[in-house]
Design a protein around this motif. Sequence first.
Motif, short mmCIF file in Angstrom:
data_model
loop_
_atom_site.label_atom_id
_atom_site.label_comp_id
_atom_site.label_asym_id
_atom_site.label_seq_id
_atom_site.Cartn_x
_atom_site.Cartn_y
_atom_site.Cartn_z
N GLY A 88 0.81 -1.21 0.00
CA GLY A 88 0.00 0.00 0.00
C GLY A 88 0.84 1.26 0.00
N GLY A 89 0.52 2.20 -0.91
CA GLY A 89 1.31 3.41 -1.06
C GLY A 89 0.65 4.65 -0.51
N GLY A 90 -0.33 4.48 0.40
CA GLY A 90 -0.95 5.63 1.05
C GLY A 90 -0.31 5.89 2.40
N ASN A 91 -0.99 6.71 3.19
CA ASN A 91 -0.44 7.07 4.49
C ASN A 91 -0.30 5.87 5.43
OD1 ASN A 91 -0.06 10.02 4.46
ND2 ASN A 91 -2.25 10.04 3.99
N SER A 92 -1.30 4.99 5.46
CA SER A 92 -1.21 3.83 6.34
C SER A 92 -0.04 2.94 5.95
CB SER A 92 -2.52 3.04 6.31
OG SER A 92 -3.59 3.80 6.79
N GLY A 93 0.10 2.67 4.66
CA GLY A 93 1.20 1.83 4.20
C GLY A 93 2.54 2.42 4.55
N ALA A 94 2.72 3.72 4.32
CA ALA A 94 4.00 4.36 4.61
C ALA A 94 4.29 4.37 6.11
CB ALA A 94 4.01 5.78 4.06
N TYR A 120 5.24 11.59 -2.12
CA TYR A 120 5.23 12.28 -0.84
C TYR A 120 4.81 13.73 -1.04
CZ TYR A 120 8.03 8.39 0.96
OH TYR A 120 8.48 7.16 1.33
N LEU A 121 3.97 14.21 -0.12
CA LEU A 121 3.71 15.64 -0.10
C LEU A 121 4.95 16.35 0.41
CD1 LEU A 121 0.80 14.19 0.23
CD2 LEU A 121 0.07 16.42 1.06
N GLY A 176 -0.13 14.79 -3.63
CA GLY A 176 0.60 13.56 -3.34
C GLY A 176 -0.27 12.59 -2.57
N ASP A 177 0.32 11.45 -2.20
CA ASP A 177 -0.43 10.40 -1.50
C ASP A 177 -0.03 10.24 -0.04
OD1 ASP A 177 -1.77 9.62 -3.91
OD2 ASP A 177 0.04 8.52 -4.51
N ILE A 178 1.18 10.69 0.32
CA ILE A 178 1.73 10.40 1.65
C ILE A 178 2.15 11.69 2.33
CG2 ILE A 178 3.56 9.20 2.92
CD1 ILE A 178 3.75 7.29 0.47
N ARG A 184 9.32 10.50 7.60
CA ARG A 184 10.41 11.31 7.04
C ARG A 184 11.77 10.78 7.50
NH1 ARG A 184 9.71 17.07 9.04
NH2 ARG A 184 7.59 16.52 8.40
N ALA A 185 11.87 10.42 8.78
CA ALA A 185 13.15 9.95 9.31
C ALA A 185 13.59 8.66 8.65
CB ALA A 185 13.04 9.78 10.82
#
Length: 351
Positions: A171-177, A199-200, A234-236, A243-244
């Motif tokens: 998954g390439g959305g916020n939850s996946g990231a 990424y935003l 963006g998606d994330i 970020r880290a």
Amino acid sequence: MQETVDVVVIGGGQAGLAAGYHLRRAGLDFVVLDGQDSPGGAWQHTWDSLHLFSPAAYSSLPGRLMPPQPGETYPDAAHVVGYLTDYEQRYDLPVHRPVRVEAVHRDGPFLRVEADAGTWRARAVISATGTWARPFVPAVAGRTEFRGAQLHTVEYQRPADFAGQKVIVVGGGNSGAQIAADLAHGSDLTWVTLREPRYLADDIDGRALFDAATARRRALDEGRADTGGVASLGDIVAVPPVRAVRDAGLLKAQPMFTRLTPTGVAWADGMTAEADAIIWCTGFRPALAHLAPLGLRGPQGHIPTAGTQALGEPRLHLLGYGDWTGPASATLIGVGRPARDAARAIADLLR
């Protein structure tokens, strides 16, 4: 038990509470039926490390600012649960729980709401059940062959549960990231996305997302070109933990595989990866089964609406399911305005 009221709100999470706030201000007689055992909506069931995208002051429901969480710029899920619990009590909202609504039927001048705790007859209904109860997993070849663990976002809790394991996060959305970032240090991680992660900008948070969603809705309402809204950015959201890990080079995505095997996954080019567990961060669908007797479903499982009002049943409003029921209406900061609009429309209808 049978009760007659002006409005039944189905769902006692953030959208249901925002609706209750505005229904109270409109002077309407209403109840909120919540299937959860305690306040807090879906926030009670998220993974341990989840934090909001925005500071507390920009993550508030109407009428009551969320207080800051000491030591945290972006509040965690437990802080949100505490805020929603306080909000419900502060405004003395008539929430009945646990009440699980089974069906909504037309009943002459009323909508009849049937639940495991009784029946309510309402002159209008606001459905605010969200999406958390309907996790979506795509139909991928070989899913029944894989011998390891498969779970969805809703079942993930903490990285310690997967320490030392080979884990594939899909998954390439916020939850996946965020879950991939959670697992990057203690597990042998493979992160798989349908397209290259977008990424935003690092300085964008929930405030900017709400502004983008609102601008898109305004443009569409005025007949102007679609701005693309949040999706154009963006998606994330690059929250600090993501970020880290990204900047450390530990968050590199692989393209989507074509099938599962008994021991992992395989790609079309013959490449394979073994896995002890696969975590599907593949989104949700709106939880609308209780509205099936009304026969309103349209394309993609959505009920066609004008704003929050169902086109096929003007006594029904849908709140908090995404942009199709109001700009950013699935967010804390975004749900207030469509909740206000729904309450006003219902008040006008009942007059």
